[in-house]
Design a protein around this motif. Structure first.
Motif, PDB file in Angstrom:
ATOM      1  N   THR A   5       2.340 -11.706   0.879  1.00  0.00           N
ATOM      2  CA  THR A   5       1.421 -10.701   1.403  1.00  0.00           C
ATOM      3  C   THR A   5       2.200  -9.634   2.153  1.00  0.00           C
ATOM      4  OG1 THR A   5      -0.336 -12.354   1.657  1.00  0.00           O
ATOM      5  CG2 THR A   5      -0.563 -10.322   2.918  1.00  0.00           C
ATOM      6  N   LEU A   6       1.974  -8.376   1.795  1.00  0.00           N
ATOM      7  CA  LEU A   6       2.580  -7.267   2.528  1.00  0.00           C
ATOM      8  C   LEU A   6       1.663  -6.886   3.677  1.00  0.00           C
ATOM      9  CD1 LEU A   6       4.020  -4.743  -0.091  1.00  0.00           C
ATOM     10  CD2 LEU A   6       5.195  -6.540   1.162  1.00  0.00           C
ATOM     11  N   LYS A   7       2.231  -6.768   4.863  1.00  0.00           N
ATOM     12  CA  LYS A   7       1.457  -6.405   6.051  1.00  0.00           C
ATOM     13  C   LYS A   7       1.879  -5.011   6.512  1.00  0.00           C
ATOM     14  CE  LYS A   7       1.169 -11.225   7.594  1.00  0.00           C
ATOM     15  NZ  LYS A   7       1.989 -11.795   6.517  1.00  0.00           N
ATOM     16  N   GLN A   8       0.905  -4.115   6.619  1.00  0.00           N
ATOM     17  CA  GLN A   8       1.182  -2.744   7.050  1.00  0.00           C
ATOM     18  C   GLN A   8       0.277  -2.340   8.209  1.00  0.00           C
ATOM     19  OE1 GLN A   8       1.110   0.406   4.206  1.00  0.00           O
ATOM     20  NE2 GLN A   8       2.219  -0.702   2.631  1.00  0.00           N
ATOM     21  N   GLU A  32       9.795  -6.990  13.609  1.00  0.00           N
ATOM     22  CA  GLU A  32      10.307  -8.352  13.813  1.00  0.00           C
ATOM     23  C   GLU A  32       9.302  -9.395  13.332  1.00  0.00           C
ATOM     24  OE1 GLU A  32      11.507  -9.063  17.834  1.00  0.00           O
ATOM     25  OE2 GLU A  32      12.877  -7.358  17.892  1.00  0.00           O
ATOM     26  N   HIS A  33       8.016  -9.047  13.388  1.00  0.00           N
ATOM     27  CA  HIS A  33       6.958  -9.957  12.944  1.00  0.00           C
ATOM     28  C   HIS A  33       6.634  -9.774  11.451  1.00  0.00           C
ATOM     29  CE1 HIS A  33       6.232 -10.497  17.281  1.00  0.00           C
ATOM     30  NE2 HIS A  33       5.614 -11.609  16.928  1.00  0.00           N
ATOM     31  N   GLY A  34       7.460  -8.998  10.742  1.00  0.00           N
ATOM     32  CA  GLY A  34       7.253  -8.812   9.311  1.00  0.00           C
ATOM     33  C   GLY A  34       6.157  -7.818   8.973  1.00  0.00           C
ATOM     34  N   ILE A  35       5.849  -6.915   9.921  1.00  0.00           N
ATOM     35  CA  ILE A  35       4.803  -5.912   9.716  1.00  0.00           C
ATOM     36  C   ILE A  35       5.453  -4.532   9.652  1.00  0.00           C
ATOM     37  CG2 ILE A  35       2.661  -4.930  10.624  1.00  0.00           C
ATOM     38  CD1 ILE A  35       2.475  -7.549  12.372  1.00  0.00           C
ATOM     39  N   THR A  36       5.211  -3.797   8.583  1.00  0.00           N
ATOM     40  CA  THR A  36       5.725  -2.441   8.440  1.00  0.00           C
ATOM     41  C   THR A  36       4.799  -1.459   9.160  1.00  0.00           C
ATOM     42  OG1 THR A  36       6.617  -3.000   6.263  1.00  0.00           O
ATOM     43  CG2 THR A  36       6.391  -0.659   6.767  1.00  0.00           C
ATOM     44  N   VAL A  37       5.365  -0.512   9.890  1.00  0.00           N
ATOM     45  CA  VAL A  37       4.566   0.491  10.596  1.00  0.00           C
ATOM     46  C   VAL A  37       4.769   1.858   9.943  1.00  0.00           C
ATOM     47  CG1 VAL A  37       4.023   1.560  12.818  1.00  0.00           C
ATOM     48  CG2 VAL A  37       4.862  -0.792  12.750  1.00  0.00           C
ATOM     49  N   ASN A  38       3.701   2.409   9.373  1.00  0.00           N
ATOM     50  CA  ASN A  38       3.724   3.737   8.759  1.00  0.00           C
ATOM     51  C   ASN A  38       2.931   4.698   9.631  1.00  0.00           C
ATOM     52  OD1 ASN A  38       4.992   2.635   6.337  1.00  0.00           O
ATOM     53  ND2 ASN A  38       2.994   1.741   5.931  1.00  0.00           N
ATOM     54  N   VAL A  39       3.417   5.928   9.743  1.00  0.00           N
ATOM     55  CA  VAL A  39       2.781   6.893  10.644  1.00  0.00           C
ATOM     56  C   VAL A  39       2.493   8.199   9.917  1.00  0.00           C
ATOM     57  CG1 VAL A  39       2.887   7.967  12.922  1.00  0.00           C
ATOM     58  CG2 VAL A  39       4.261   5.932  12.466  1.00  0.00           C
ATOM     59  N   ILE A  40       1.253   8.683  10.054  1.00  0.00           N
ATOM     60  CA  ILE A  40       0.893  10.000   9.547  1.00  0.00           C
ATOM     61  C   ILE A  40       0.486  10.859  10.732  1.00  0.00           C
ATOM     62  CG2 ILE A  40      -0.685  11.312   8.076  1.00  0.00           C
ATOM     63  CD1 ILE A  40      -0.899   8.836   6.299  1.00  0.00           C
ATOM     64  N   GLU A  61      10.509   4.794  11.863  1.00  0.00           N
ATOM     65  CA  GLU A  61      11.878   4.287  11.663  1.00  0.00           C
ATOM     66  C   GLU A  61      12.036   2.918  12.311  1.00  0.00           C
ATOM     67  OE1 GLU A  61      16.553   5.585  12.488  1.00  0.00           O
ATOM     68  OE2 GLU A  61      14.933   7.019  12.865  1.00  0.00           O
ATOM     69  N   ALA A  62      11.551   2.774  13.549  1.00  0.00           N
ATOM     70  CA  ALA A  62      11.657   1.493  14.250  1.00  0.00           C
ATOM     71  C   ALA A  62      10.828   0.424  13.555  1.00  0.00           C
ATOM     72  CB  ALA A  62      11.201   1.647  15.703  1.00  0.00           C
ATOM     73  N   GLY A  63       9.708   0.836  12.938  1.00  0.00           N
ATOM     74  CA  GLY A  63       8.823  -0.115  12.273  1.00  0.00           C
ATOM     75  C   GLY A  63       9.161  -0.346  10.815  1.00  0.00           C
ATOM     76  N   GLY A  64      10.288   0.224  10.344  1.00  0.00           N
ATOM     77  CA  GLY A  64      10.714   0.016   8.958  1.00  0.00           C
ATOM     78  C   GLY A  64       9.811   0.652   7.930  1.00  0.00           C
ATOM     79  N   GLY A  65       9.047   1.679   8.359  1.00  0.00           N
ATOM     80  CA  GLY A  65       8.058   2.274   7.473  1.00  0.00           C
ATOM     81  C   GLY A  65       8.343   3.709   7.092  1.00  0.00           C
ATOM     82  N   VAL A  66       7.288   4.400   6.712  1.00  0.00           N
ATOM     83  CA  VAL A  66       7.351   5.770   6.219  1.00  0.00           C
ATOM     84  C   VAL A  66       6.576   6.662   7.183  1.00  0.00           C
ATOM     85  CG1 VAL A  66       6.717   7.295   4.298  1.00  0.00           C
ATOM     86  CG2 VAL A  66       7.457   4.939   3.834  1.00  0.00           C
TER      87      VAL A  66
END
Length: 243
Positions: A5-8, A32-40, A61-66
């Motif tokens: 499961t992908l968590k965003q 760290e909890h395996g959750i990607t953070v994307n920001v618009i 960037e810190a959340g490994g997202g876009v």
């Protein structure tokens, strides 16, 4: 490779946070909890806020997202694009780790011969359609977001329609920040549909504060609660099977 499961976390905001924990630190904790953070970031036409843009990029960037900064009229396509791009980026990271494990050395998709690279990317694309997806949407309802909320509603509704074609299961949850009585407020708990947005959004009121850090922290906690509940249900199922 096991399908998971992908968590965003999908954060929609138009300005700098001004209350509570550092949102960049909270985004790193989410990762760290395996959750990607994307920001618009939703900005006013012809207005460039460098501080806001730096924070938006820093959180992603810190959340490994876009991250993506847009004007309100571009929002619908952007929400879909960022969600899809983040899925592909996350899956590529998973595949890269698998490659290193299988080959026993530091090998990434980009370093493979063209033919093999094409085959691996086909696997990534297939996973993007079949993997289960959990998206917790954080909507900034600070005072300046008021005029943008109808556009946000339409963009999220379009997102749910665009993801309906996937084979994998989609689950959505929606938080606003600030809430009426606390820093965050849950409007929609885990559900496969966002249909109720049409009744929720017209009732929203906007406040002055922007507690982005506490909102991300609350989102992490909500994912943890879902995982704990799933574990309890699995345990109950196993107990029943052993009787």
């Amino acid at each position: 490779m096991r399908k998971g499961t992908l968590k965003q976390i999908l954060l929609l905001t138009d300005g700098c946070s001004n209350h509570g924990e550092d949102p960049i630190a909270m985004a790193a904790l989410a990762k760290e909890h395996g959750i990607t953070v994307n920001v618009i970031g939703i900005l006013e036409e012809k207005v460039i806020d460098q501080d806001a843009m730096q924070e938006i990029e820093g959180i992603a960037e810190a959340g490994g997202g876009v991250s993506q900064v847009v004007y309100a009229h571009q929002l619908s396509q952007t929400v879909q694009m960022v969600t899809r791009k983040a899925m592909t980026q996350t899956l590529q990271g998973v595949v890269n780790r698998e490659l290193k494990h299988i080959l026993g050395k530091s090998t990434s998709i980009e370093e493979l011969p063209p033919e093999q690279r094409g085959e691996v990317m086909e696997v990534v694309e297939e996973l993007g359609e079949t993997v289960n997806l959990e998206i917790l949407i954080l909507v900034d309802t600070s005072a300046s977001m008021g005029p943008k909320l109808p556009t946000v509603k339409e963009a999220l509704f379009d997102l749910s329609i665009s993801l309906n074609s996937r084979i994998g299961n989609n689950q959505y949850s929606l938080f606003i920040f600030p809430g009426k009585r606390s820093e965050t407020e849950i409007l929609l708990d885990w559900t496969p549909k966002l249909d109720s947005l049409s009744t929720i959004f017209p009732k929203l009121t906007t406040e002055g504060l922007t507690p982005t850090g506490p909102a991300i922290k609350g989102a992490i906690q909500h994912f943890k609660q879902k995982r704990s509940l799933r574990g309890m249900l699995d345990d109950e199922y196993l107990d029943e099977q052993s009787m």
